[in-house]
Design a protein around this motif. Structure first.
Motif, PDB file in Angstrom:
ATOM      1  N   LEU A  22      43.603  -6.107  39.671  1.00 37.91           N
ATOM      2  CA  LEU A  22      44.656  -6.143  38.664  1.00 37.91           C
ATOM      3  C   LEU A  22      46.027  -5.654  39.124  1.00 37.91           C
ATOM      4  CD1 LEU A  22      42.662  -5.117  35.464  1.00 37.91           C
ATOM      5  CD2 LEU A  22      43.349  -7.388  36.233  1.00 37.91           C
ATOM      6  N   PRO A  23      46.152  -4.811  40.167  1.00 41.98           N
ATOM      7  CA  PRO A  23      47.515  -4.463  40.617  1.00 41.98           C
ATOM      8  C   PRO A  23      48.284  -5.654  41.205  1.00 41.98           C
ATOM      9  CG  PRO A  23      45.940  -2.804  41.350  1.00 41.98           C
ATOM     10  CD  PRO A  23      45.145  -3.964  40.833  1.00 41.98           C
ATOM     11  N   ARG A  24      47.611  -6.762  41.502  1.00 39.96           N
ATOM     12  CA  ARG A  24      48.274  -7.907  42.107  1.00 39.96           C
ATOM     13  C   ARG A  24      49.109  -8.670  41.086  1.00 39.96           C
ATOM     14  NH1 ARG A  24      42.827 -10.232  45.097  1.00 39.96           N
ATOM     15  NH2 ARG A  24      42.374  -8.361  46.360  1.00 39.96           N
ATOM     16  N   GLU A  25      50.134  -9.337  41.576  1.00 40.40           N
ATOM     17  CA  GLU A  25      51.048 -10.096  40.711  1.00 40.40           C
ATOM     18  C   GLU A  25      50.312 -11.176  39.930  1.00 40.40           C
ATOM     19  OE1 GLU A  25      55.403 -12.333  41.129  1.00 40.40           O
ATOM     20  OE2 GLU A  25      54.221 -11.842  42.919  1.00 40.40           O
ATOM     21  N   ARG A  26      49.287 -11.749  40.531  1.00 39.44           N
ATOM     22  CA  ARG A  26      48.536 -12.850  39.911  1.00 39.44           C
ATOM     23  C   ARG A  26      47.960 -12.467  38.551  1.00 39.44           C
ATOM     24  NH1 ARG A  26      45.833 -15.312  37.206  1.00 39.44           N
ATOM     25  NH2 ARG A  26      44.184 -16.840  37.599  1.00 39.44           N
ATOM     26  N   TRP A  27      47.700 -11.183  38.338  1.00 40.67           N
ATOM     27  CA  TRP A  27      46.967 -10.765  37.149  1.00 40.67           C
ATOM     28  C   TRP A  27      47.863 -10.162  36.077  1.00 40.67           C
ATOM     29  CZ3 TRP A  27      42.176 -12.397  36.439  1.00 40.67           C
ATOM     30  CH2 TRP A  27      41.461 -12.816  37.563  1.00 40.67           C
ATOM     31  N   GLN A  28      49.097 -10.667  35.971  1.00 44.92           N
ATOM     32  CA  GLN A  28      49.954 -10.217  34.876  1.00 44.92           C
ATOM     33  C   GLN A  28      50.048 -11.255  33.764  1.00 44.92           C
ATOM     34  OE1 GLN A  28      53.892  -8.872  35.897  1.00 44.92           O
ATOM     35  NE2 GLN A  28      54.377  -8.316  33.793  1.00 44.92           N
ATOM     36  N   VAL A  29      50.336 -12.494  34.118  1.00 39.51           N
ATOM     37  CA  VAL A  29      50.521 -13.543  33.106  1.00 39.51           C
ATOM     38  C   VAL A  29      49.301 -14.458  33.093  1.00 39.51           C
ATOM     39  CG1 VAL A  29      51.919 -15.510  32.377  1.00 39.51           C
ATOM     40  CG2 VAL A  29      53.030 -13.464  33.316  1.00 39.51           C
ATOM     41  N   LEU A  30      48.708 -14.596  31.916  1.00 36.16           N
ATOM     42  CA  LEU A  30      47.538 -15.455  31.741  1.00 36.16           C
ATOM     43  C   LEU A  30      47.945 -16.911  31.580  1.00 36.16           C
ATOM     44  CD1 LEU A  30      44.493 -15.972  30.999  1.00 36.16           C
ATOM     45  CD2 LEU A  30      45.146 -15.479  28.630  1.00 36.16           C
ATOM     46  N   ALA A  31      48.933 -17.159  30.731  1.00 38.96           N
ATOM     47  CA  ALA A  31      49.353 -18.530  30.427  1.00 38.96           C
ATOM     48  C   ALA A  31      50.780 -18.497  29.899  1.00 38.96           C
ATOM     49  CB  ALA A  31      48.419 -19.171  29.401  1.00 38.96           C
ATOM     50  N   VAL A  32      51.410 -19.662  29.932  1.00 38.43           N
ATOM     51  CA  VAL A  32      52.767 -19.806  29.403  1.00 38.43           C
ATOM     52  C   VAL A  32      52.770 -20.948  28.400  1.00 38.43           C
ATOM     53  CG1 VAL A  32      55.183 -20.277  29.931  1.00 38.43           C
ATOM     54  CG2 VAL A  32      53.791 -18.955  31.544  1.00 38.43           C
ATOM     55  N   ILE A  33      53.312 -20.697  27.213  1.00 40.96           N
ATOM     56  CA  ILE A  33      53.422 -21.720  26.179  1.00 40.96           C
ATOM     57  C   ILE A  33      54.883 -22.156  26.072  1.00 40.96           C
ATOM     58  CG2 ILE A  33      53.137 -22.233  23.726  1.00 40.96           C
ATOM     59  CD1 ILE A  33      50.933 -20.190  23.618  1.00 40.96           C
ATOM     60  N   PRO A  34      55.194 -23.445  26.304  1.00 42.86           N
ATOM     61  CA  PRO A  34      56.580 -23.902  26.133  1.00 42.86           C
ATOM     62  C   PRO A  34      57.029 -23.720  24.690  1.00 42.86           C
ATOM     63  CG  PRO A  34      55.267 -25.529  27.321  1.00 42.86           C
ATOM     64  CD  PRO A  34      54.309 -24.513  26.772  1.00 42.86           C
TER      65      PRO A  34
ATOM     66  N   PHE B  93      49.669  -4.802  33.711  1.00 37.28           N
ATOM     67  CA  PHE B  93      51.103  -4.853  33.385  1.00 37.28           C
ATOM     68  C   PHE B  93      51.932  -3.983  34.323  1.00 37.28           C
ATOM     69  CE2 PHE B  93      54.700  -3.455  30.533  1.00 37.28           C
ATOM     70  CZ  PHE B  93      55.385  -4.656  30.607  1.00 37.28           C
ATOM     71  N   GLY B  94      51.280  -3.055  35.010  1.00 32.34           N
ATOM     72  CA  GLY B  94      52.005  -2.171  35.911  1.00 32.34           C
ATOM     73  C   GLY B  94      52.698  -1.037  35.192  1.00 32.34           C
TER      74      GLY B  94
ATOM     75  N   GLY C 125      54.690  -7.699  42.573  1.00 33.50           N
ATOM     76  CA  GLY C 125      55.274  -8.500  41.504  1.00 33.50           C
ATOM     77  C   GLY C 125      56.475  -7.827  40.883  1.00 33.50           C
ATOM     78  N   LYS C 126      57.616  -8.515  40.890  1.00 38.23           N
ATOM     79  CA  LYS C 126      58.854  -7.939  40.366  1.00 38.23           C
ATOM     80  C   LYS C 126      58.884  -7.857  38.843  1.00 38.23           C
ATOM     81  CE  LYS C 126      60.731  -7.222  44.344  1.00 38.23           C
ATOM     82  NZ  LYS C 126      60.913  -5.830  44.810  1.00 38.23           N
ATOM     83  N   SER C 127      57.959  -8.551  38.178  1.00 37.27           N
ATOM     84  CA  SER C 127      57.947  -8.509  36.709  1.00 37.27           C
ATOM     85  C   SER C 127      57.045  -7.407  36.168  1.00 37.27           C
ATOM     86  CB  SER C 127      57.501  -9.861  36.141  1.00 37.27           C
ATOM     87  OG  SER C 127      56.213 -10.201  36.611  1.00 37.27           O
ATOM     88  N   LYS C 128      56.368  -6.681  37.037  1.00 40.27           N
ATOM     89  CA  LYS C 128      55.575  -5.538  36.576  1.00 40.27           C
ATOM     90  C   LYS C 128      56.505  -4.367  36.265  1.00 40.27           C
ATOM     91  CE  LYS C 128      51.149  -6.579  38.862  1.00 40.27           C
ATOM     92  NZ  LYS C 128      50.261  -6.629  37.701  1.00 40.27           N
ATOM     93  N   LYS C 129      56.126  -3.553  35.302  1.00 40.86           N
ATOM     94  CA  LYS C 129      57.005  -2.467  34.868  1.00 40.86           C
ATOM     95  C   LYS C 129      57.312  -1.496  35.995  1.00 40.86           C
ATOM     96  CE  LYS C 129      57.622   1.068  31.335  1.00 40.86           C
ATOM     97  NZ  LYS C 129      57.063   1.741  30.135  1.00 40.86           N
ATOM     98  N   ILE C 130      56.343  -1.229  36.853  1.00 36.19           N
ATOM     99  CA  ILE C 130      56.553  -0.294  37.947  1.00 36.19           C
ATOM    100  C   ILE C 130      57.666  -0.782  38.884  1.00 36.19           C
ATOM    101  CG2 ILE C 130      54.817  -1.343  39.467  1.00 36.19           C
ATOM    102  CD1 ILE C 130      54.067   1.493  40.354  1.00 36.19           C
ATOM    103  N   ALA C 131      57.895  -2.111  38.917  1.00 40.92           N
ATOM    104  CA  ALA C 131      58.927  -2.686  39.785  1.00 40.92           C
ATOM    105  C   ALA C 131      60.307  -2.577  39.144  1.00 40.92           C
ATOM    106  CB  ALA C 131      58.599  -4.137  40.104  1.00 40.92           C
TER     107      ALA C 131
ATOM    108  N   LYS D 132      61.171   0.620  40.701  1.00 36.01           N
ATOM    109  CA  LYS D 132      61.203  -0.023  42.022  1.00 36.01           C
ATOM    110  C   LYS D 132      60.135   0.544  42.960  1.00 36.01           C
ATOM    111  CE  LYS D 132      66.174  -0.927  41.646  1.00 36.01           C
ATOM    112  NZ  LYS D 132      65.937  -2.188  40.938  1.00 36.01           N
ATOM    113  N   LEU D 133      58.950   0.763  42.414  1.00 39.53           N
ATOM    114  CA  LEU D 133      57.845   1.306  43.206  1.00 39.53           C
ATOM    115  C   LEU D 133      56.815   0.248  43.566  1.00 39.53           C
ATOM    116  CD1 LEU D 133      57.228   4.757  41.435  1.00 39.53           C
ATOM    117  CD2 LEU D 133      58.257   4.344  43.683  1.00 39.53           C
ATOM    118  N   ASP D 134      57.152  -1.025  43.328  1.00 35.54           N
ATOM    119  CA  ASP D 134      56.237  -2.075  43.779  1.00 35.54           C
ATOM    120  C   ASP D 134      56.189  -2.058  45.302  1.00 35.54           C
ATOM    121  OD1 ASP D 134      59.008  -2.863  43.415  1.00 35.54           O
ATOM    122  OD2 ASP D 134      58.430  -4.822  44.196  1.00 35.54           O
TER     123      ASP D 134
END
Length: 351
Positions: free
Chosen positions: A25-37, A171-172, A199-205, A209-211
């Motif tokens: 889960l710390p990886r960027e891949r595991w932040q967003v599940l899906a995107v709805i237009p 979410f970080g 992942g730059k969109s995680k809160k820790i980043a 800036k601790l990503d």
């Protein structure tokens, strides 16, 4: 014997889930599940709504906690309409409280606080029990015992927060300080077990800036402490020691909250001791007052958890839990702090 077997199996399942979460889960891949237009911003390009794994794991945590609560309450013979009313009332009160208290303490409208929601639950649950008992008395229904309810709720909360920390990892948020900020012995102890978020969109980043940095895995430690506490206090509950189980669950969880906050780097409000820590600390004497103010005391004798499974393995209960999962996901899984653009196009070579 079955009680021990059930708790042993539960520990194995939770251990597997947590081990998987800590690894991936710390990886960027595991932040967003899906995107709805949501709306078009250019030809073929849409502004999207992000649905997050934060919401998935929050829904999993809340639903699992609700299932444990139902199981324990049904084991002591509390009927469906009472525990269903109790869970709905607590949910309606505590989910908004998680946002309102965070807004007051942190000055942010798009965040949640588990500590605030837990304190609100501790305050309102005795009142909810009194109201349910008053209504039940009018229709000749059974009495809802306060101490068994508070004990079951505290145990369920330990499991819920333990699993819910997986949402924080995804979410970080709720992250620890960099490993190099701690004494050498802690660096050696956690050097192999630290978290490195990407992942730059995680809160820790975007917040610190601790990503890419090695940070103390405080979320993982919290998950382990609380899941073990849940299993131990569940065993006490099944032995009929409701007051002891309640005090143990509350004391360990709240004291750990007080301690763990000192190891976190994310903003938790002003002051060296946060408002969340004070709320947690105030919960312990409140729990003691509830125990001594309750007419229920002593042990009721060992319970058989098999008695609760008939209530849990029921179409109405399963649909109720699915409804809870969906509601929590829709409330916490729609990202308010991240956005996305989606481009929709046709594969020319597939026409």
């Amino acid at each position: 014997m079955f009680n021990i077997m059930f708790i042993s199996l539960l520990m194995c399942v939770l251990g597997g889930l947590l081990a998987w979460g800590f690894r991936h889960l710390p990886r960027e891949r595991w932040q967003v599940l899906a995107v709805i237009p949501e709306r078009m911003i250019d030809s073929g390009i849409w502004r999207g709504l992000n649905l997050t794994f934060y919401g998935v794991f929050n829904a999993m945590a809340y639903t699992f906690a609700a299932g444990i609560l139902i199981l324990l309450l049904a084991t002591v013979g509390i009927p469906m309409y009472q525990w269903m009313t109790l869970i709905v009332a607590i949910t309606v009160m505590c989910l908004p409280a998680a946002t309102i208290i965070a807004r007051i303490v942190e000055g942010k409208s798009n965040t949640f606080t588990v500590a605030g929601a837990a304190f609100a639950g501790m305050m309102v649950t005795p009142v909810i029990v009194l109201v349910i008992n008053a209504l039940s008395n009018r229709i000749g229904g059974p009495f809802l015992p306060l101490m068994s309810v508070m004990a079951a709720l505290s145990i369920a909360y330990c499991f819920g927060e333990g699993i819910g920390r997986l949402a924080c990892i995804s979410f970080g948020c709720c992250y620890g300080r960099p490993i190099e900020a701690y004494p050498v012995w802690m660096q050696k102890a956690f050097g192999r077990w630290c978290f490195v978020f990407t992942g730059k969109s995680k809160k820790i980043a975007y917040a610190h800036k601790l990503d890419g940095h090695e940070v103390l895995p405080i979320q993982a430690i919290t998950s382990i402490v609380l899941c073990i506490t849940g299993c131990v206090t569940m065993l006490l509950y099944l032995k009929g020691e409701f007051s002891v189980a309640f005090l143990c669950a509350v004391s360990v969880e709240k004291l750990w909250r007080w301690i763990s906050e000192f190891f976190r780097a994310d903003f938790r409000g002003g002051g060296s001791v946060t408002a969340y820590q004070w709320l947690s600390l105030c919960s312990i004497p409140l729990a003691v007052l509830l125990v001594f103010g309750s007419p229920e005391s002593g042990s009721t004798g060992e319970l058989d958890i098999l008695n609760g499974f008939s209530a849990l393995w029921n179409p109405h209960t399963l649909l109720f839990l699915e409804g809870i999962a969906l509601a929590v996901f829709l409330y916490t899984g729609r990202s308010r702090v991240t956005g996305s653009n989606v481009e929709i196009f046709v594969h020319g070579d597939r026409i």
